[in-house]
Design a protein around this motif. Structure first.
Motif, PDB file in Angstrom:
ATOM      1  N   ILE A 179     -73.890 -33.576 -61.778  1.00 28.29           N
ATOM      2  CA  ILE A 179     -72.884 -33.206 -60.790  1.00 28.29           C
ATOM      3  C   ILE A 179     -73.108 -31.729 -60.448  1.00 28.29           C
ATOM      4  CG2 ILE A 179     -71.222 -34.913 -61.624  1.00 28.29           C
ATOM      5  CD1 ILE A 179     -69.728 -32.627 -63.016  1.00 28.29           C
ATOM      6  N   PRO A 180     -72.811 -31.313 -59.221  1.00 28.53           N
ATOM      7  CA  PRO A 180     -73.162 -29.953 -58.775  1.00 28.53           C
ATOM      8  C   PRO A 180     -72.687 -28.838 -59.700  1.00 28.53           C
ATOM      9  CG  PRO A 180     -72.444 -31.263 -56.909  1.00 28.53           C
ATOM     10  CD  PRO A 180     -72.198 -32.091 -58.127  1.00 28.53           C
ATOM     11  N   GLU A 181     -71.438 -28.931 -60.183  1.00 24.05           N
ATOM     12  CA  GLU A 181     -70.904 -27.845 -61.017  1.00 24.05           C
ATOM     13  C   GLU A 181     -71.748 -27.614 -62.268  1.00 24.05           C
ATOM     14  OE1 GLU A 181     -69.187 -30.201 -59.677  1.00 24.05           O
ATOM     15  OE2 GLU A 181     -67.433 -29.374 -58.635  1.00 24.05           O
ATOM     16  N   LEU A 182     -72.279 -28.699 -62.863  1.00 28.02           N
ATOM     17  CA  LEU A 182     -73.082 -28.571 -64.085  1.00 28.02           C
ATOM     18  C   LEU A 182     -74.506 -28.122 -63.802  1.00 28.02           C
ATOM     19  CD1 LEU A 182     -71.824 -31.655 -66.121  1.00 28.02           C
ATOM     20  CD2 LEU A 182     -71.120 -29.260 -66.301  1.00 28.02           C
ATOM     21  N   ALA A 183     -74.882 -28.088 -62.521  1.00 28.49           N
ATOM     22  CA  ALA A 183     -76.192 -27.565 -62.131  1.00 28.49           C
ATOM     23  C   ALA A 183     -76.077 -26.149 -61.582  1.00 28.49           C
ATOM     24  CB  ALA A 183     -76.824 -28.475 -61.087  1.00 28.49           C
ATOM     25  N   GLY A 184     -74.894 -25.565 -61.686  1.00 25.13           N
ATOM     26  CA  GLY A 184     -74.706 -24.212 -61.166  1.00 25.13           C
ATOM     27  C   GLY A 184     -74.603 -24.172 -59.658  1.00 25.13           C
ATOM     28  N   ILE A 185     -74.150 -25.276 -59.049  1.00 25.31           N
ATOM     29  CA  ILE A 185     -74.016 -25.354 -57.590  1.00 25.31           C
ATOM     30  C   ILE A 185     -72.535 -25.561 -57.276  1.00 25.31           C
ATOM     31  CG2 ILE A 185     -74.709 -26.586 -55.506  1.00 25.31           C
ATOM     32  CD1 ILE A 185     -77.248 -27.451 -57.022  1.00 25.31           C
ATOM     33  N   HIS A 186     -71.816 -24.455 -57.097  1.00 23.46           N
ATOM     34  CA  HIS A 186     -70.397 -24.525 -56.755  1.00 23.46           C
ATOM     35  C   HIS A 186     -70.047 -23.387 -55.783  1.00 23.46           C
ATOM     36  CE1 HIS A 186     -70.505 -21.759 -60.222  1.00 23.46           C
ATOM     37  NE2 HIS A 186     -70.928 -22.778 -60.949  1.00 23.46           N
ATOM     38  N   PRO A 187     -70.625 -23.429 -54.583  1.00 24.15           N
ATOM     39  CA  PRO A 187     -70.370 -22.378 -53.588  1.00 24.15           C
ATOM     40  C   PRO A 187     -68.918 -22.318 -53.143  1.00 24.15           C
ATOM     41  CG  PRO A 187     -71.485 -24.235 -52.563  1.00 24.15           C
ATOM     42  CD  PRO A 187     -71.505 -24.492 -54.038  1.00 24.15           C
ATOM     43  N   GLN A 188     -68.174 -23.392 -53.393  1.00 22.71           N
ATOM     44  CA  GLN A 188     -66.761 -23.401 -52.991  1.00 22.71           C
ATOM     45  C   GLN A 188     -65.901 -22.540 -53.915  1.00 22.71           C
ATOM     46  OE1 GLN A 188     -68.417 -25.784 -54.464  1.00 22.71           O
ATOM     47  NE2 GLN A 188     -67.153 -27.102 -55.776  1.00 22.71           N
ATOM     48  N   PHE A 189     -66.439 -22.093 -55.048  1.00 21.19           N
ATOM     49  CA  PHE A 189     -65.686 -21.235 -55.952  1.00 21.19           C
ATOM     50  C   PHE A 189     -65.649 -19.818 -55.377  1.00 21.19           C
ATOM     51  CE2 PHE A 189     -66.568 -23.686 -60.173  1.00 21.19           C
ATOM     52  CZ  PHE A 189     -65.980 -24.814 -59.613  1.00 21.19           C
TER      53      PHE A 189
END
Length: 560
Positions: free
Chosen positions: A123-133
Motif C-alpha cells: 500500500i502506498p503509505e508503507l512504500a513511503g508514498i503519501h503526498p497527501q500528508f
C-alpha cells in the motif's frame, strides 16, 4: 487623590513586579524575548537600513505596528503609542528566509504491515508514498529549536515533511514569531520528492523510484481526466477516490511545484530527466555540486536552493608521511580542488545569472555566518548573498508581496545587526519576527580579555530575578555597565555604572532607571569572597533586597 510619592511607589511596584529593574530572562514578560507586546507599535530611529539587496539608506527610520511595516524614511514623526529602538550604529536587514527545514517536524504514524503483506505491491503509505500528508499536520513549534534559528536572523522557514520514501508529503511555510501564536503562514506550497526508498519494498532502487514516478504522474493525469468526464456524464463509471493521485494533480497541471532533494549531482540529473519526461515546475533543494549542470538549469529555468552547509575541509592540512600511501599528491590536489569548488559554486550561479536561495539542511548553526563569508571570499557578491537569504526565497515561495524586503505593507520581519552582515564584527543584536521583538544584545556583547562578567540574582517579593554586570578597564580605571529591562517597554537598556568601586574584597556602584513617572536611583553594595558576591540593592531609599553574584571564570568570546 494619591500623593506624588504614592504615585511613584504605585508605578514602581507595577514595574518591579514585571522585572524588578533587573534583566530576568527566565521570568521576563517583555518585548526583548517576544513574550508579549508591551505595545504593538515600534519606532526604529536613525539606523542604517538595507531594505533589499543593492540598496542602502543611512539615518533612516522604520515604523511598524501590529506586525506590519507602516513607514520607512528619514526624519519620521514618532507615533504617540510607539516604543523607540535607537538605531544609531545599527544595521537593519529584511528577515532571512530558510527553504527546506525540518526542525519541529515529526514523522507521520503509518499503518502496520498486514499478515499477507506483498513487498512487490505494498500500500502506498508503507512504500513511503503519501503526498497527501501535510507537514503542517506534523509540525510542532519548538521555542528552543526555533529560537536558535531566529538568533541567526531567520524569521520564516519552509518546513519539509519527514519520511523515508519518495513522496513524504507537502511543505508548509511558518514564521518564527510568538510560540503561542498561530505561526502557520501557508500550507501545501510544494510537493516534496526525494530519491529515497523504504527497505524491502517496491520501489527498492532509485531507478525504480523514477519508474514509479512516471506511473504516478501519468495515472494522475488520467485520474483527473476521468473525474472531469464523470462530472459531465454520470453514465460513466464512478471514479474511485485516490488520495495519492489527487495530491499529484496540482503538480501535473503546473499549479504546484515539485521540490526535489538534489543531494548530489546524479540526483540533480535524475530530477532533470523526470522533468523532461513529464512537464512540471521543478525546484532543486540542497544542491552543493555539479557546476557543469548550470547551463542546463539556466535553459530550463529550474529553481535552485543551495546548501549553506559546505563540504568539510579535510585536505588542506595534509597527512603524515606514513599515512599518505600511493598517488598521495594527486589525491590531495583533487581533494583540495573539490573543497574549493564547493566554495565557488554559488558565485558560478551568480555569474550565469541564475537566482538561487539557501537552505539550512545539514548546517551546523555555528557555521552559518562563517560559511556565508567563505562563499563571498570565493567570488559570491554580497548583494547576491543577501538576495539568496531574502528576496529570492520569497519569490520561490510566492510570498514576495508580504516578505523578502523592508517596505510599507510588508510583514515586520527584520534582522538588526551591530555591524554590516559580512563584516568581521557584525552580530545579530535583535530580530523582529511577526512584529515581535527578540533581543540578543547581551548574548552578543563583546567580552574582551581581562573583563569581568558577573551573573547575579536578587531575591524580591515576586521571586528571583537574574542578570549580569560587566566590568572593564579603561586607562587603568574600572568602568562598568548594568543591563535592565526598560520600564518604558523599549526592550533592554544597558546603562553606565556610577560611583563604581571594585576591589578584591568589596564592590559598590549605582545607576539610574527612568520610569514613566520618575528617575529612580539604584545602589548596589556588598563584599567579594573569591568569585562570590553577597550584598544588597537599595532602590531610591524605598526598598532593599538581597543580591548574590558569581564571577564568570572564562568569558565566552565566541558565544557558543
Amino acid at each position: 487623590m494619591k500623593s506624588k510619592k504614592q504615585l511613584i511607589l504605585s508605578n514602581f511596584a507595577v514595574f518591579f513586579a514585571c522585572m524588578l529593574l533587573i534583566l530576568g530572562p527566565a521570568r521576563a514578560q517583555s518585548d526583548r524575548n517576544g513574550d508579549r507586546r508591551v505595545t504593538s507599535s515600534y519606532f526604529i530611529s536613525n539606523a542604517t537600513v538595507i531594505p533589499t539587496a543593492g540598496k542602502i539608506h543611512r539615518n533612516y527610520d522604520i515604523v511598524f505596528k501590529d506586525g506590519i511595516i507602516t513607514q520607512i524614511g528619514k526624519n519620521l514623526t514618532v507615533p504617540k503609542d510607539s516604543k523607540e529602538i535607537k538605531g544609531e550604529s545599527l544595521f537593519v536587514y529584511p528577515g532571512f528566509i530558510d527553504l527546506g527545514n525540518q526542525l519541529g517536524v515529526q514523522p507521520p504514524e503509518l499503518p502496520d504491515r498486514p499478515g499477507d503483506f506483498d513487498t512487490s505491491n505494498p500500500i502506498p503509505e508503507l512504500a513511503g508514498i503519501h503526498p497527501q500528508f501535510s507537514s503542517a499536520d506534523h509540525y510542532k513549534f519548538s521555542e528552543s529549536d526555533e529560537n536558535e534559528m531566529r538568533k541567526l536572523g531567520f524569521t520564516i522557514a519552509q518546513k519539509i515533511p519527514v519520511g523515508n520514501g519518495m513522496l513524504p508529503g507537502t511543505t508548509t511555510i511558518v514564521i518564527y514569531g510568538h510560540e503561542k501564536n498561530n505561526n502557520l503562514l501557508k500550507e501545501d506550497k510544494s510537493l516534496y520528492f526525494q530519491f529515497n526508498t523504504v527497505g524491502g519494498v517496491y520501489p527498492h532502487t532509485k531507478l525504480a523510484v523514477m519508474a514509479k514516478w512516471r506511473d504516478l504522474f501519468q495515472n494522475a493525469v488520467l485520474y483527473q481526466e476521468h473525474t472531469a468526464i464523470y462530472e459531465k456524464n454520470k453514465l460513466v463509471k464512478r471514479v474511485t477516490t485516490d488520495p495519492v493521485l489527487e495530491a499529484l494533480i496540482p503538480v501535473t497541471q503546473n499549479q504546484k511545484t515539485l521540490l526535489v532533494a538534489g543531494r548530489n549531482e546524479l540526483d540533480v540529473r535524475r530530477a532533470l530527466k523526470m522533468q523532461e519526461d513529464n512537464n512540471f515546475k521543478l525546484i532543486l533543494l540542497g544542491v552543493n555540486e555539479g557546476p557543469e549542470l548550470i547551463p542546463i538549469l539556466k535553459s530550463k529555468q529550474v529553481g535552485v536552493i543551495l546548501k549553506l552547509a559546505l563540504t568539510d575541509d579535510n585536505f588542506l592540512e595534509g597527512l603524515e608521511g606514513e599515512e599518505q600511501g600511493k598517488d598521495y599528491e594527486e589525491r590531495l590536489k583533487k581533494g583540495q580542488e573539490a573543497y574549493l569548488e564547493s566554495l565557488r559554486l554559488a558565485s558560478k550561479y551568480e555569474k550565469e545569472g541564475i537566482p538561487f536561495a539557501f537552505t539550512s539542511l545539514d548546517l551546523d548553526k555555528k557555521d552559518f555566518f562563517s560559511n556565508l563569508k567563505l562563499m563571498v571570499s570565493n567570488g559570491l557578491s554580497k548583494d547576491v548573498a543577501l538576495a539568496a537569504l531574502t528576496s529570492n526565497p520569497a519569490k520561490l515561495l510566492g510570498i514576495e508581496s508580504i516578505s523578502g524586503s523592508i517596505a510599507p505593507g510588508k510583514m515586520a520581519n527584520m534582522v538588526i545587526m551591530t555591524d554590516s552582515l559580512f563584516s568581521k564584527d557584525g552580530k545579530v543584536s535583535m530580530v523582529v519576527s511577526d512584529g515581535y521583538l527578540f533581543d540578543y544584545t547581551e548574548e552578543n556583547s563583546p567580552e574582551k580579555p581581562g573583563n569581568q562578567v558577573w551573573t547575579y540574582a536578587a531575591e524580591t517579593p515576586v521571586g528571583q530575578s537574574k542578570g549580569s554586570w560587566e566590568f572593564f578597564k579603561k586607562n587603568e580605571q574600572w568602568n562598568g555597565t548594568v543591563s535592565y529591562d526598560s520600564p518604558k517597554g523599549t526592550g533592554i537598556k544597558k546603562t553606565k555604572m556610577e560611583n563604581l568601586e571594585l576591589k578584591d574584597d568589596s564592590l559598590s556602584f549605582s545607576f539610574k532607571v527612568e520610569t514613566e513617572e520618575a528617575v529612580l536611583d539604584v545602589t548596589v553594595t556588598g563584599t567579594i569572597n573569591e568569585n562570590k558576591f553577597d550584598g544588597s540593592m537599595d532602590i531610591s531609599g524605598y526598598n532593599q533586597f538581597t543580591v548574590q553574584a558569581t564571577k564568570k571564570e572564562k568569558p565566552n568570546n565566541n558565544h557558543e
